[in-house]
Motif scaffolding. Structure first.
Motif, PDB file in Angstrom:
ATOM      1  N   PRO A 137       0.806  -1.220   0.000  1.00  0.00           N
ATOM      2  CA  PRO A 137       0.000   0.000   0.000  1.00  0.00           C
ATOM      3  C   PRO A 137       0.840   1.271   0.000  1.00  0.00           C
ATOM      4  O   PRO A 137       1.949   1.303   0.542  1.00  0.00           O
ATOM      5  CB  PRO A 137      -0.800  -0.114   1.300  1.00  0.00           C
ATOM      6  CG  PRO A 137       0.114  -0.870   2.214  1.00  0.00           C
ATOM      7  CD  PRO A 137       0.793  -1.886   1.323  1.00  0.00           C
ATOM      8  N   VAL A 138       0.294   2.305  -0.598  1.00  0.00           N
ATOM      9  CA  VAL A 138       0.908   3.629  -0.553  1.00  0.00           C
ATOM     10  C   VAL A 138       0.777   4.170   0.868  1.00  0.00           C
ATOM     11  O   VAL A 138      -0.246   3.971   1.528  1.00  0.00           O
ATOM     12  CB  VAL A 138       0.206   4.573  -1.553  1.00  0.00           C
ATOM     13  CG1 VAL A 138       0.757   5.984  -1.443  1.00  0.00           C
ATOM     14  CG2 VAL A 138       0.364   4.047  -2.967  1.00  0.00           C
ATOM     15  N   GLU A 139       1.812   4.850   1.367  1.00  0.00           N
ATOM     16  CA  GLU A 139       1.754   5.443   2.706  1.00  0.00           C
ATOM     17  C   GLU A 139       2.535   6.756   2.719  1.00  0.00           C
ATOM     18  O   GLU A 139       3.088   7.159   1.698  1.00  0.00           O
ATOM     19  CB  GLU A 139       2.278   4.477   3.783  1.00  0.00           C
ATOM     20  CG  GLU A 139       3.160   3.340   3.306  1.00  0.00           C
ATOM     21  CD  GLU A 139       4.632   3.694   3.215  1.00  0.00           C
ATOM     22  OE1 GLU A 139       5.031   4.729   3.780  1.00  0.00           O
ATOM     23  OE2 GLU A 139       5.390   2.936   2.584  1.00  0.00           O
ATOM     24  N   GLN A 140       2.518   7.417   3.870  1.00  0.00           N
ATOM     25  CA  GLN A 140       3.178   8.710   4.065  1.00  0.00           C
ATOM     26  C   GLN A 140       2.552   9.824   3.221  1.00  0.00           C
ATOM     27  O   GLN A 140       3.227  10.783   2.835  1.00  0.00           O
ATOM     28  CB  GLN A 140       4.680   8.603   3.752  1.00  0.00           C
ATOM     29  CG  GLN A 140       5.435   7.580   4.575  1.00  0.00           C
ATOM     30  CD  GLN A 140       5.425   7.887   6.063  1.00  0.00           C
ATOM     31  OE1 GLN A 140       5.383   9.042   6.469  1.00  0.00           O
ATOM     32  NE2 GLN A 140       5.443   6.852   6.880  1.00  0.00           N
ATOM     33  N   LEU A 141       1.273   9.708   2.925  1.00  0.00           N
ATOM     34  CA  LEU A 141       0.603  10.723   2.112  1.00  0.00           C
ATOM     35  C   LEU A 141       0.060  11.868   2.956  1.00  0.00           C
ATOM     36  O   LEU A 141      -0.391  11.667   4.075  1.00  0.00           O
ATOM     37  CB  LEU A 141      -0.570  10.106   1.344  1.00  0.00           C
ATOM     38  CG  LEU A 141      -0.263   9.122   0.222  1.00  0.00           C
ATOM     39  CD1 LEU A 141      -1.565   8.651  -0.404  1.00  0.00           C
ATOM     40  CD2 LEU A 141       0.624   9.753  -0.825  1.00  0.00           C
ATOM     41  N   ARG A 142       0.064  13.053   2.362  1.00  0.00           N
ATOM     42  CA  ARG A 142      -0.638  14.195   2.935  1.00  0.00           C
ATOM     43  C   ARG A 142      -2.052  14.208   2.354  1.00  0.00           C
ATOM     44  O   ARG A 142      -2.341  13.568   1.349  1.00  0.00           O
ATOM     45  CB  ARG A 142       0.074  15.498   2.575  1.00  0.00           C
ATOM     46  CG  ARG A 142       1.517  15.590   3.040  1.00  0.00           C
ATOM     47  CD  ARG A 142       2.164  16.846   2.478  1.00  0.00           C
ATOM     48  NE  ARG A 142       2.127  16.832   1.016  1.00  0.00           N
ATOM     49  CZ  ARG A 142       2.434  17.877   0.252  1.00  0.00           C
ATOM     50  NH1 ARG A 142       2.780  19.023   0.808  1.00  0.00           N
ATOM     51  NH2 ARG A 142       2.375  17.775  -1.060  1.00  0.00           N
ATOM     52  N   TRP A 143      -2.943  14.965   2.998  1.00  0.00           N
ATOM     53  CA  TRP A 143      -4.310  15.072   2.492  1.00  0.00           C
ATOM     54  C   TRP A 143      -4.319  15.571   1.053  1.00  0.00           C
ATOM     55  O   TRP A 143      -5.087  15.097   0.219  1.00  0.00           O
ATOM     56  CB  TRP A 143      -5.131  16.011   3.377  1.00  0.00           C
ATOM     57  CG  TRP A 143      -5.577  15.381   4.652  1.00  0.00           C
ATOM     58  CD1 TRP A 143      -5.070  15.581   5.896  1.00  0.00           C
ATOM     59  CD2 TRP A 143      -6.624  14.411   4.812  1.00  0.00           C
ATOM     60  NE1 TRP A 143      -5.723  14.808   6.819  1.00  0.00           N
ATOM     61  CE2 TRP A 143      -6.682  14.086   6.182  1.00  0.00           C
ATOM     62  CE3 TRP A 143      -7.507  13.795   3.931  1.00  0.00           C
ATOM     63  CZ2 TRP A 143      -7.599  13.167   6.685  1.00  0.00           C
ATOM     64  CZ3 TRP A 143      -8.423  12.881   4.436  1.00  0.00           C
ATOM     65  CH2 TRP A 143      -8.461  12.580   5.796  1.00  0.00           C
ATOM     66  N   ARG A 144      -3.443  16.544   0.759  1.00  0.00           N
ATOM     67  CA  ARG A 144      -3.421  17.095  -0.595  1.00  0.00           C
ATOM     68  C   ARG A 144      -2.983  16.039  -1.610  1.00  0.00           C
ATOM     69  O   ARG A 144      -3.504  15.984  -2.725  1.00  0.00           O
ATOM     70  CB  ARG A 144      -2.496  18.306  -0.655  1.00  0.00           C
ATOM     71  CG  ARG A 144      -2.477  18.988  -2.018  1.00  0.00           C
ATOM     72  CD  ARG A 144      -1.799  20.334  -1.949  1.00  0.00           C
ATOM     73  NE  ARG A 144      -1.695  20.952  -3.255  1.00  0.00           N
ATOM     74  CZ  ARG A 144      -1.292  22.197  -3.469  1.00  0.00           C
ATOM     75  NH1 ARG A 144      -0.975  22.956  -2.430  1.00  0.00           N
ATOM     76  NH2 ARG A 144      -1.211  22.687  -4.685  1.00  0.00           N
ATOM     77  N   ASP A 145      -2.019  15.188  -1.231  1.00  0.00           N
ATOM     78  CA  ASP A 145      -1.597  14.096  -2.113  1.00  0.00           C
ATOM     79  C   ASP A 145      -2.781  13.182  -2.437  1.00  0.00           C
ATOM     80  O   ASP A 145      -2.972  12.763  -3.583  1.00  0.00           O
ATOM     81  CB  ASP A 145      -0.507  13.250  -1.447  1.00  0.00           C
ATOM     82  CG  ASP A 145       0.766  14.017  -1.164  1.00  0.00           C
ATOM     83  OD1 ASP A 145       1.089  14.931  -1.946  1.00  0.00           O
ATOM     84  OD2 ASP A 145       1.435  13.700  -0.161  1.00  0.00           O
ATOM     85  N   ALA A 146      -3.552  12.871  -1.406  1.00  0.00           N
ATOM     86  CA  ALA A 146      -4.688  11.965  -1.580  1.00  0.00           C
ATOM     87  C   ALA A 146      -5.756  12.585  -2.477  1.00  0.00           C
ATOM     88  O   ALA A 146      -6.334  11.914  -3.334  1.00  0.00           O
ATOM     89  CB  ALA A 146      -5.281  11.611  -0.222  1.00  0.00           C
ATOM     90  N   LYS A 147      -6.020  13.869  -2.281  1.00  0.00           N
ATOM     91  CA  LYS A 147      -7.009  14.550  -3.119  1.00  0.00           C
ATOM     92  C   LYS A 147      -6.550  14.608  -4.574  1.00  0.00           C
ATOM     93  O   LYS A 147      -7.347  14.437  -5.502  1.00  0.00           O
ATOM     94  CB  LYS A 147      -7.261  15.959  -2.585  1.00  0.00           C
ATOM     95  CG  LYS A 147      -8.013  16.003  -1.260  1.00  0.00           C
ATOM     96  CD  LYS A 147      -8.222  17.443  -0.800  1.00  0.00           C
ATOM     97  CE  LYS A 147      -9.014  17.503   0.492  1.00  0.00           C
ATOM     98  NZ  LYS A 147      -9.250  18.896   0.950  1.00  0.00           N
ATOM     99  N   LEU A 148      -5.252  14.848  -4.772  1.00  0.00           N
ATOM    100  CA  LEU A 148      -4.722  14.887  -6.133  1.00  0.00           C
ATOM    101  C   LEU A 148      -4.858  13.520  -6.793  1.00  0.00           C
ATOM    102  O   LEU A 148      -5.223  13.421  -7.972  1.00  0.00           O
ATOM    103  CB  LEU A 148      -3.253  15.319  -6.108  1.00  0.00           C
ATOM    104  CG  LEU A 148      -2.552  15.402  -7.471  1.00  0.00           C
ATOM    105  CD1 LEU A 148      -3.271  16.374  -8.399  1.00  0.00           C
ATOM    106  CD2 LEU A 148      -1.089  15.819  -7.288  1.00  0.00           C
ATOM    107  N   TYR A 149      -4.580  12.467  -6.039  1.00  0.00           N
ATOM    108  CA  TYR A 149      -4.755  11.119  -6.583  1.00  0.00           C
ATOM    109  C   TYR A 149      -6.210  10.885  -6.986  1.00  0.00           C
ATOM    110  O   TYR A 149      -6.487  10.308  -8.047  1.00  0.00           O
ATOM    111  CB  TYR A 149      -4.319  10.067  -5.567  1.00  0.00           C
ATOM    112  CG  TYR A 149      -4.598   8.657  -6.036  1.00  0.00           C
ATOM    113  CD1 TYR A 149      -3.766   8.039  -6.964  1.00  0.00           C
ATOM    114  CD2 TYR A 149      -5.708   7.961  -5.571  1.00  0.00           C
ATOM    115  CE1 TYR A 149      -4.030   6.751  -7.417  1.00  0.00           C
ATOM    116  CE2 TYR A 149      -5.982   6.676  -6.018  1.00  0.00           C
ATOM    117  CZ  TYR A 149      -5.143   6.073  -6.938  1.00  0.00           C
ATOM    118  OH  TYR A 149      -5.419   4.803  -7.389  1.00  0.00           O
ATOM    119  N   CYS A 150      -7.134  11.324  -6.144  1.00  0.00           N
ATOM    120  CA  CYS A 150      -8.559  11.186  -6.466  1.00  0.00           C
ATOM    121  C   CYS A 150      -8.870  11.832  -7.813  1.00  0.00           C
ATOM    122  O   CYS A 150      -9.528  11.235  -8.675  1.00  0.00           O
ATOM    123  CB  CYS A 150      -9.413  11.856  -5.390  1.00  0.00           C
ATOM    124  SG  CYS A 150      -9.381  11.098  -3.774  1.00  0.00           S
TER     125      CYS A 150
END
Length: 218
Positions: free
Chosen positions: A115-128
């Motif tokens: 699994p991907v880890e060490q993400l910031r909220w902004r990273d997660a939103k960009l992935y979305c």
């Protein structure tokens, strides 16, 4: 909320991107026959998205969110009603994350199935947003505005609400540990069994709704 809207629901608390969710299957998704969970009476079945990612359709319903018996930040317990939605069956892997071509900050990248880890909220939103574009969907997050607010009318992926995640994690159970404390070792990677590293997704037992790794592994 639009029943057919895809929702990208993930757990991203500065650590990892754990799961994905959607409101319902789109017409381009493949699905198998559904089943009704005996304990909750809720319909659930697997769905595959246009990009080949496996998700679980959850029929929604009313459940008790929170807990008055555990830590104070989990109470008070209260009833919440949710519409049907989809959630990724597995945590987001390095292989999936690489398809959107954005930097991966993860520490453990020795296996593309981890699994991907060490993400910031902004990273997660960009992935979305990028995953939405890959499937020809309208991104939910407005990157031009401060905080990247979510447009819930868009048909792309987004992060889950706290209620959506807890509903999926509980899988119809009313217990503090839906998998049972004795079964936790078989259902999750955590401090006692993980060996201080992440593991390939889906190698622990799923919950009663077929969702893997809702606890631990990041």
């Amino acid at each position: 909320m639009n029943y057919w809207q895809h929702i990208f629901v993930g757990l991203c608390g500065g650590m990892g991107l754990l799961a994905l969710v959607g409101c319902g299957p789109s017409t381009s998704n493949e699905q198998t026959s559904g089943s009704t969970n005996a304990s909750s009476g809720m319909m659930s079945f697997p769905v595959k998205t246009a990009s080949g990612i496996e998700m679980i359709f959850l029929g929604g319903g009313t459940f008790t969110m929170g807990n008055d018996q555990e830590s104070s930040d989990e109470g008070p317990a209260h009833k919440v009603t949710l519409s049907p939605f989809l959630i990724d069956q597995y945590e987001v892997t390095h292989e999936q994350f690489a398809k959107v071509q954005i930097p991966n900050p993860s520490h453990w990248q020795d296996d593309p199935r981890k699994p991907v880890e060490q993400l910031r909220w902004r990273d997660a939103k960009l992935y979305c947003n990028e995953r939405s574009l890959l499937e020809g969907l309208t991104p939910c997050y407005d990157e031009a505005k401060e905080g990247w607010p979510c447009n819930y009318e868009a048909n792309g992926y987004r992060l889950p609400s706290e209620a959506e995640w807890e509903f999926a994690a509980r899988a119809g159970s009313k217990d503090g540990y839906p998998v049972g404390k004795r079964a936790l070792n078989q259902s999750a990677w955590f401090g006692d069994n993980a060996g201080k590293q992440t593991h390939v997704v889906g190698t622990r037992r799923p919950n009663d709704w077929g969702i893997h790794d809702m606890y631990g592994n990041v």
